[in-house]
Design a protein around this motif. Structure first.
Motif, PDB file in Angstrom:
ATOM      1  N   VAL A   1       0.836  -1.194   0.000  1.00  0.00           N
ATOM      2  CA  VAL A   1       0.000   0.000   0.000  1.00  0.00           C
ATOM      3  C   VAL A   1       0.876   1.252   0.000  1.00  0.00           C
ATOM      4  CG1 VAL A   1      -1.617   1.351   1.377  1.00  0.00           C
ATOM      5  CG2 VAL A   1      -1.912  -1.120   1.184  1.00  0.00           C
ATOM      6  N   GLN A   2       1.853   1.239   0.846  1.00  0.00           N
ATOM      7  CA  GLN A   2       2.702   2.407   1.014  1.00  0.00           C
ATOM      8  C   GLN A   2       3.442   2.780  -0.265  1.00  0.00           C
ATOM      9  OE1 GLN A   2       4.546   3.452   5.026  1.00  0.00           O
ATOM     10  NE2 GLN A   2       6.125   2.263   4.001  1.00  0.00           N
ATOM     11  N   GLU A   3       4.009   1.780  -0.899  1.00  0.00           N
ATOM     12  CA  GLU A   3       4.807   2.088  -2.076  1.00  0.00           C
ATOM     13  C   GLU A   3       3.976   2.674  -3.207  1.00  0.00           C
ATOM     14  OE1 GLU A   3       7.291  -1.205  -3.129  1.00  0.00           O
ATOM     15  OE2 GLU A   3       8.346  -1.124  -1.220  1.00  0.00           O
TER      16      GLU A   3
ATOM     17  N   HIS B   1       2.323   7.797  -6.135  1.00  0.00           N
ATOM     18  CA  HIS B   1       1.323   8.718  -6.690  1.00  0.00           C
ATOM     19  C   HIS B   1       1.335  10.044  -5.937  1.00  0.00           C
ATOM     20  CE1 HIS B   1      -1.244   6.161  -9.416  1.00  0.00           C
ATOM     21  NE2 HIS B   1      -0.434   5.274  -8.899  1.00  0.00           N
ATOM     22  N   GLN B   2       2.330  10.230  -5.126  1.00  0.00           N
ATOM     23  CA  GLN B   2       2.448  11.465  -4.348  1.00  0.00           C
ATOM     24  C   GLN B   2       1.271  11.672  -3.409  1.00  0.00           C
ATOM     25  OE1 GLN B   2       5.401  12.442  -5.271  1.00  0.00           O
ATOM     26  NE2 GLN B   2       5.342  13.607  -7.181  1.00  0.00           N
ATOM     27  N   TYR B   3       0.720  10.595  -2.968  1.00  0.00           N
ATOM     28  CA  TYR B   3      -0.369  10.721  -2.012  1.00  0.00           C
ATOM     29  C   TYR B   3       0.162  10.410  -0.622  1.00  0.00           C
ATOM     30  CZ  TYR B   3      -4.733  11.425  -4.578  1.00  0.00           C
ATOM     31  OH  TYR B   3      -5.780  11.963  -5.290  1.00  0.00           O
ATOM     32  N   ASP B   4      -0.593  10.810   0.373  1.00  0.00           N
ATOM     33  CA  ASP B   4      -0.208  10.479   1.730  1.00  0.00           C
ATOM     34  C   ASP B   4      -0.993   9.266   2.197  1.00  0.00           C
ATOM     35  OD1 ASP B   4       1.693  12.536   2.496  1.00  0.00           O
ATOM     36  OD2 ASP B   4       0.040  13.893   2.075  1.00  0.00           O
ATOM     37  N   LEU B   5      -0.417   8.598   3.166  1.00  0.00           N
ATOM     38  CA  LEU B   5      -1.070   7.410   3.700  1.00  0.00           C
ATOM     39  C   LEU B   5      -1.145   7.510   5.207  1.00  0.00           C
ATOM     40  CD1 LEU B   5      -2.045   4.433   3.385  1.00  0.00           C
ATOM     41  CD2 LEU B   5       0.325   3.758   3.742  1.00  0.00           C
ATOM     42  N   ILE B   6      -2.292   7.213   5.747  1.00  0.00           N
ATOM     43  CA  ILE B   6      -2.357   7.128   7.194  1.00  0.00           C
ATOM     44  C   ILE B   6      -3.025   5.822   7.554  1.00  0.00           C
ATOM     45  CG2 ILE B   6      -2.522   9.616   7.487  1.00  0.00           C
ATOM     46  CD1 ILE B   6      -5.405   9.319   7.961  1.00  0.00           C
ATOM     47  N   ALA B   7      -2.672   5.301   8.692  1.00  0.00           N
ATOM     48  CA  ALA B   7      -3.283   4.066   9.159  1.00  0.00           C
ATOM     49  C   ALA B   7      -4.108   4.398  10.376  1.00  0.00           C
ATOM     50  CB  ALA B   7      -2.204   3.057   9.532  1.00  0.00           C
TER      51      ALA B   7
END
Lengths: 329, 329
Positions: free
Chosen positions: A81-83, A88-94
């Motif tokens: 998911v992270q990669e 895509h230059q998006y941020d990820l939060i869990a």
DNA sequence: CTGTTAGCGCCTTCAG
DNA sequence: CTGAAGGCGCTAACAG
């Protein structure tokens, strides 16, 4: 906190110019940009992300919702998911869905605080997912089917995986086989049980329901379920644990009672978590393509966000991993 | 999406009344509240979280920043953080600092997208932390010292823990002891090395710097560092790995070369991650009070948010865990 | 290239 | 209980 207004004032330009400069818009001269940036630096200006999100109705972030962040979650899945998210230059939060309706996960879903979500959390209600998913809020679920065109299912073939593992047990001469189950409302658990029963049926073996005990997908649950089975005095030849965590709990219960795996009882797990390779004996199990599932999930979100048409569900296959917890014939 | 305006209209009340009703304000009669709630339900109204956060300049959420969410993170730490956060009715999100300046973590810190943050990520620059922390944005760092009254350090006594483990090695007759180090910019690593050297010095042993190799805190790094050492042909009696991950990598390197632990070489790790108990041989290590650290960190954030005075730093002690990777005298 | 302006959706006075 | 009005901080037309 300095606002963009202060920056504009200090740089001696219009508010909009400051905004353009800060966002790298073309129509501002290099010298003006420099002026604005300098003012921003001097004022230690930081934009207020909420204001900008509010205005743009877009957050540029994806949420990964897990039932329990502290659980032995799938690190490979997160990596996938992270990669893709980062590329895509998006941020990820869990965030966690622990706490049900008042959980952080629920809030994020209800309030659409992100642009898309990936859910692997059996305690998030299907209803909530169905109510939340919509065109501008795609949701990928990894553990169930959902009736909503904007909620896509990325599933692994739990059924076939369980079938294979069970068959392995049967081929090695085991006839009475118990099933240590996950939560009853878990779709994954259900599918695994189906694969398990199918294999039994296809080989003419009837399942004895007293050998089905719930372990709730936790190590402790597996430990207790196994203890219970041992206390019943009549152990089956082999045990199918619906996930590795429970199998590892079971291993401990057996070891405490001096019951040897696989000499006395054979066991198999499901998931192939990191630990499984290291326990004693190394656990025979079914590996899930977690990295791929995670990557595919995000990938699908971006396609949906781009307005492309996607399939309603994707299938990923499992892989049987033979180690040493099953006695050979 | 329905807005509060639509709700008010449908309920036939004023916008302000709808707002009051939705937020449980006293001055609205029960019947009106019911009317509004009903309208909200019918319209499937969800408030826009950003708008409300923007207005109230408060998010009710805490961020936990990890260097790599997919890494072998401390599940106990998350548990501690999660429980205390939930008990205060706050939300918790985790995000990664992978990607440096353009990471999600950086964005959250810079834009103050949360009410407080807990950082365990050596790739977040100290400067960023110092610039971000302020009265209404407390930050707790778990892996370094920071010069900012609103950035508090919750530290575990790495130095003493390393000292103890090293002493254990010495007491069991080891004299030439190597150190597999973490990243050079890691404060934790530095402290552990200090404890290690101090123990050596106090016992009159001089450290040979050729036995200090960097392994970057990763399993793979530990594996490679160990390989290198083996290739040098001159193995020390014992090895101190600055964390368990690297020690586990080392274990694999040794096993591939047929070198027996602890018969040929003794090793100790640091952290006591979950795996350490299961590897072969079980790893002697130093346990960090991770749950406590997490819980204390959040607790401190809430105190600061409440305007209370707190210490600039907190100390937690480690615990030596003796298992089987060190040869007894 | 710049300045003005109109909101994004919500919350909170304040006088009625 | 209402209704109007002001803003939170930022963005993006639009007209100059």
């Amino acid at each position: 906190m300095a606002t963009i207004k202060d920056v504009a004032k200090r740089a001696g330009v219009a508010l909009s110019t400051a905004s353009y400069a800060l966002n790298g818009n073309q129509k501002v001269s290099a010298s003006t940009i420099e002026k604005v940036l300098k003012a921003a630096r001097e004022l230690n200006y930081q934009k207020n992300g909420f204001a900008s999100d509010l205005k743009r109705t877009k957050t540029n972030t994806i949420a990964l919702i897990l039932s329990d962040m502290s659980g032995p979650y799938f690190s490979e899945l997160i990596k996938g998911v992270q990669e893709v998210t980062a590329s895509h230059q998006y941020d990820l939060i869990a965030c966690s869905s622990l706490g049900g309706d008042r959980s952080t996960a629920t809030k994020f879903l209800r309030e659409k605080r992100v642009d898309g979500a990936i859910i692997l959390a059996n305690n998030v209600s299907t209803q909530l997912i169905e109510e939340s998913a919509r065109e501008d809020f795609p949701i990928i679920v990894l553990d169930r089917e959902v009736q909503n065109p904007f909620a896509i299912h990325v599933k692994v073939d739990n059924r076939h995986g369980a079938y294979q593992a069970t068959e392995h047990l049967i081929e090695n001469g085991h006839r009475t086989i118990g099933y240590i189950s996950g939560p009853h409302d878990s779709h994954d658990n259900e599918e695994r049980f189906k694969g398990f029963s199918d294999a039994l049926k296809d080989h003419g073996i009837t399942f004895q329901s007293r050998f089905k005990i719930s372990g709730n997908f936790t190590r402790d649950g597996g430990y207790r379920a196994t203890k219970m089975l041992i206390a019943q005095q009549q152990l089956p030849d082999a045990l199918f644990y619906a996930n590795d965590e429970m199998a590892i709990g079971g291993l401990q219960a057996f070891s405490e009672k001096g019951i040897s795996i696989p000499d006395d009882v054979s066991i198999v797990g499901f998931d192939d978590i990191q630990l499984s390779e290291y326990v004693n004996p190394p656990l025979t199990t079914v590996k899930q393509p977690k990295y791929e599932a995670g990557a595919l999930a995000v990938h699908t979100i971006f396609q949906m966000l781009a307005g492309e048409q996607v399939d309603q569900s994707f299938d990923l296959s499992t892989e049987f991993v033979k180690r040493s917890s099953v006695r050979s014939k």
